[in-house]
Design an enzyme around this catalytic site. Structure first.
Site, PDB file in Angstrom:
ATOM      1  CE1 TYR A 149      -3.735   2.313   0.923  1.00 19.48           C
ATOM      2  CE2 TYR A 149      -2.030   3.506   1.921  1.00 19.48           C
ATOM      3  CZ  TYR A 149      -3.352   3.393   1.580  1.00 19.48           C
ATOM      4  OH  TYR A 149      -4.107   4.580   1.850  1.00 19.48           O
ATOM      5  CD  GLU A 179      -5.790   4.493  -1.269  1.00 16.52           C
ATOM      6  OE1 GLU A 179      -6.036   4.508  -0.090  1.00 16.52           O
ATOM      7  OE2 GLU A 179      -6.599   3.855  -1.914  1.00 16.52           O
TER       8      GLU A 179
END
Ligand code: GDP
Ligand code: MN
Length: 401
Positions: free
Chosen positions: A112, A200
């Site tokens: 992530y 993101e």
């Protein structure tokens, strides 16, 4: 403003971040032929992904790996004819109008990576975790030590040493470290250059070792961006990525009338002037046990017409069981609001209790207008101050609910 994954991938690719090739399609036929091109071009697998402004697609069955053009067609047909319901969509789900057909990659591990604003620290913050792919909120709750952060200096941006520290914290090895550092620096620059509020990549993946990349290759296979609406005027290209099909229709309509409107889940409609007053009005409603149905700032320059439209928008929300008008007339004159209340009462009709608190410029004239039109607004209740107004609207809604 949010954008779709296929648009986010374009931005990442232009910033130099490795992204698999993909094509946005809108029909089953287009999906099949795009998939066929990837298979003909040597891809062993293709991934079909619903393009909606919500995540959790994988779990919902709206990210599908396929091995043939025929399978791609099946997956596309399913996605274009079913609403997608995930933890991040409204309960009724979202209509899927666009798909991304992309070359699939082999995954050794998912990470992530994101950059956003840390409000408590008042800094831009890069966040990374070796527990990628899944919802980061769940990781933050279950295992907060698995989330690594570095804070950016306003004038320096992300420093290479910070990126390196993050890459090491993720446990990356060998050539993966240099790849990660480059991706982090590129992502930080892209975020700052576009006035984003979130960028993101989830997951950022490492491929299994191959000939070209003996330590594996880092590739972005899903991306999400959010941009600061107030800065869009200086990013024409990004502003053009706006997809009105994904926006809340009431919010869109409000925008065309110069109203700041955000739909919420509660049942008390609010019409207020000024963002600060709107927020404190919502706070007071909650304090007295109610739930606001919306945030609505009509602003200081609203006209009778736009305020009437504001009432129309509030009243078109079926959840609304009561309306609170809270106006502190400064630039906005109370009599204009009063005229709009009368116009809305005649044009739309208040089928629910309406609590009105007016104070400030031209308030006497406003009261006179409302008094004269009383017969048209039978559900109207006057309030003396904000607390009184909040109590009255909460009580009225509790009775009708
Ligand atoms: P999200 O569920 O909406 O966040 O959609 P993602 O694009 O992140 O996909 C969800 C999951 O599907 C990923 O975490 C991967 O595990 C898997 N996935 C997506 N694309 C690929 C791919 O190209 N290859 C493989 N092997 N898995 C993929
Ligand atoms: Mn994802």
């Amino acid at each position: 403003m949010k954008i779709h994954e296929f648009q986010a991938r374009e931005l990442l690719a232009e910033a130099g971040i490795p992204v698999p090739p993909g094509a946005m399609v809108q029909t089953v036929d287009e999906a099949e032929s795009a998939a066929r091109e990837f298979f003909d071009g040597g891809h062993e697998q293709v991934v079909i992904k619903a393009q909606v402004h919500a995540g959790g697609r994988g779990k919902a069955g709206f990210v599908r790996l396929v091995d043939s053009a025929a399978e791609a067609r099946q997956a596309a047909k399913f996605m274009l004819s079913n609403r997608m319901v995930s933890a991040q969509t409204p309960p009724g789900g979202l209509d899927v109008k666009r798909l991304l057909v992309a070359g699939a990659v082999q995954i050794a591990k998912e990470y992530y990576l994101a950059i956003t604003v840390d409000r408590a620290r008042a800094t831009t913050t890069m966040i990374a975790s070796a527990e990628g792919g899944v919802e980061i909120e769940a990781v933050a709750e279950r295992n907060p030590e698995a989330i690594h952060k570095v804070y950016l200096k306003p004038l320096l941006g992300l420093q290479p040493s910070q990126a390196r520290a993050l890459a090491l914290a993720l446990g990356l090895q060998g050539k993966q470290i240099g790849q990660a550092v480059r991706i982090m620096l590129d992502l930080a620059r892209l975020y700052l250059d576009t006035d984003a509020s979130l960028a993101e990549i989830n997951p950022l993946i490492v491929t299994p070792p191959g000939e070209d990349h003996p330590d594996g290759q880092l590739i972005a296979i899903d991306a999400k961006f959010n941009f600061d609406d107030n800065a869009l005027y200086r990013h024409k290209r990004i502003a053009e990525m706006f997809d009105s099909a994904e926006a809340n229709p009431a919010e869109l309509r409000a925008k065309t009338f110069g109203l700041s409107y955000v739909a919420l889940d509660g049942n008390i409609g609010c019409l207020v002037n000024g963002a600060g007053l709107a927020m404190s009005t919502m706070d007071l409603i909650k304090l007295h046990g109610g739930e606001p149905a919306n945030f609505l700032d009509v602003g200081g320059s609203a006209t009778e017409e736009s305020v009437t439209e504001a009432f129309r928008i509030i009243l078109s929300d079926e959840k609304v069981g009561g309306v609170l008008v809270n106006i502190f007339g400064g630039i906005m004159q109370c009599d204009r609001i009063a005229r709009a209340i009368v116009a809305a009462a005649k044009g739309v009709g208040f089928r629910v209790p309406l609590v009105v608190r007016l104070e400030g410029t031209n308030v006497a004239e406003a009261r006179r207008i409302l008094q004269e039109a009383r017969a048209h607004i039978p559900t109207m209740v006057a309030a003396t101050d904000l607390t009184d107004a909040a109590k009255k609207v909460c009580a009225a809604v509790a009775v009708t609910a």
